[in-house]
Design an enzyme around this catalytic site. Structure first.
Site, mmCIF file in Angstrom:
data_model
loop_
_atom_site.group_PDB
_atom_site.id
_atom_site.type_symbol
_atom_site.label_atom_id
_atom_site.label_comp_id
_atom_site.label_asym_id
_atom_site.label_seq_id
_atom_site.Cartn_x
_atom_site.Cartn_y
_atom_site.Cartn_z
ATOM 1 N N LYS A 177 0.804 -1.233 0.000
ATOM 2 C CA LYS A 177 0.000 0.000 0.000
ATOM 3 C C LYS A 177 0.837 1.283 0.000
ATOM 4 O O LYS A 177 0.404 2.302 -0.535
ATOM 5 C CB LYS A 177 -0.958 0.007 1.193
ATOM 6 C CG LYS A 177 -2.072 -1.009 1.069
ATOM 7 C CD LYS A 177 -3.073 -0.878 2.207
ATOM 8 C CE LYS A 177 -4.172 -1.911 2.065
ATOM 9 N NZ LYS A 177 -5.262 -1.701 3.032
ATOM 10 N N ASN A 227 4.047 -0.639 17.476
ATOM 11 C CA ASN A 227 4.618 -1.353 16.334
ATOM 12 C C ASN A 227 5.928 -2.014 16.731
ATOM 13 O O ASN A 227 6.621 -1.549 17.635
ATOM 14 C CB ASN A 227 4.864 -0.373 15.171
ATOM 15 C CG ASN A 227 5.105 -1.087 13.859
ATOM 16 O OD1 ASN A 227 4.318 -1.929 13.453
ATOM 17 N ND2 ASN A 227 6.203 -0.761 13.193
#
Length: 280
Positions: free
Chosen positions: A71, A155
């Site tokens: 993406k 993350n």
């Protein structure tokens, strides 16, 4: 479905893609609307992305969706990217207009519409977002637009989480922090918990991005993964009585915007949900 020499070809690029429901959604909708199109999947390894995009363009593919892990990187190979997709830093839908590849992001509105379908009001609430990739960027944008009080981005790679948090802070003038996935365990209060990682998707169905203890602290849990329909992450939520949802409604809603960009028409969402229920 009749395929002939005038059939318009659309598709999905990602890695992996065999789990995808997108062909079912788009092909059934093409058929219902008597649109002469076909939608197929292309499993594209990261190192082959540039060649794949050039190939799709050369073959005259009319449009394609983009899923993990492409993406963000796909933006490097497009001719034009909308201002919104540029701001988000991720593209999930591409339209081929006479050889010009134009990148859009329908994930943001797809997620917002999904929250509305779930009757989940996020205004003034605190959100934890797991992951800092292209999908996470869209989710953070959507949450900020919908008026959350704060976001914490967790993350494995801290510098990606830091960069995204700083960008959201600057863009929306709101509180946005970051931490490692492991550090989420230390938070006592977790209101909204959203998984944007691929952990829990085939073939990692036995894994969850965070522990059951973390999930149990939340008031609402959302997993962007829709296949399997109940990941281990969502099983933890059900076991602990936490309201939860998988990514199916986001998939359908973002797909309806992509479908419109390609055909000029929105598909019948009720019809699509019925088709999916029949398959799953």
């Amino acid at each position: 479905m009749k395929i002939d020499s005038t059939t318009k070809v659309f598709g999905l690029i990602g890695h992996p893609v065999k789990h995808s429901l997108s062909p079912l959604i788009h092909n059934s909708s093409f058929e219902k609307l008597n649109f002469n199109g076909v939608y197929v999947v292309f499993d594209v390894a990261p190192e082959l992305l540039e060649n794949a995009v050039k190939g799709l363009k050369a073959l005259g593919i009319k449009g394609f969706n983009v899923t993990v892990p492409h993406k963000e990187s796909v933006m490097n190979y497009l001719d034009f990217v909308t201002e919104e997709a540029e701001k988000i830093g991720a593209v999930n839908t591409v339209v081929n207009e006479n050889g010009i590849l134009k990148g859009y992001n329908t994930d943001v509105q797809g997620f917002i519409d999904s929250l509305k379908e779930l009757k989940e009001d996020v205004r003034g609430r605190k959100a934890f977002v797991l992951g800092a990739g292209g999908a996470s960027k869209a989710i953070c944008f959507a949450l900020a637009r919908e008026g959350v009080e704060s976001i914490v981005i967790a993350n494995r790679t801290l510098n990606k989480a830091k960069a995204l948090a700083e960008y959201i802070r600057e863009e929306f003038k709101m509180k946005c922090d970051y931490c490692s996935i492991e550090e989420v365990e230390k938070f006592n209060e977790i209101d909204i918990l959203i998984n944007t990682t691929s952990v829990g998707m085939h073939p990692e169905v036995g894994n969850s991005p965070v522990s059951e203890e973390v999930v149990a602290k939340a008031n609402f849990v959302y997993d962007l993964i829709y296949n399997p329909s109940e990941t281990l992450f969502l099983k933890y939520a059900r076991k602990n009585g936490v309201k939860s949802a998988n990514g199916l409604s986001m998939l359908v809603n973002q797909a309806s915007y992509a479908f419109y960009l390609w055909t000029g028409e929105f598909f019948d969402k009720d019809f699509v949900y019925e088709k999916i229920r029949g398959e799953m």
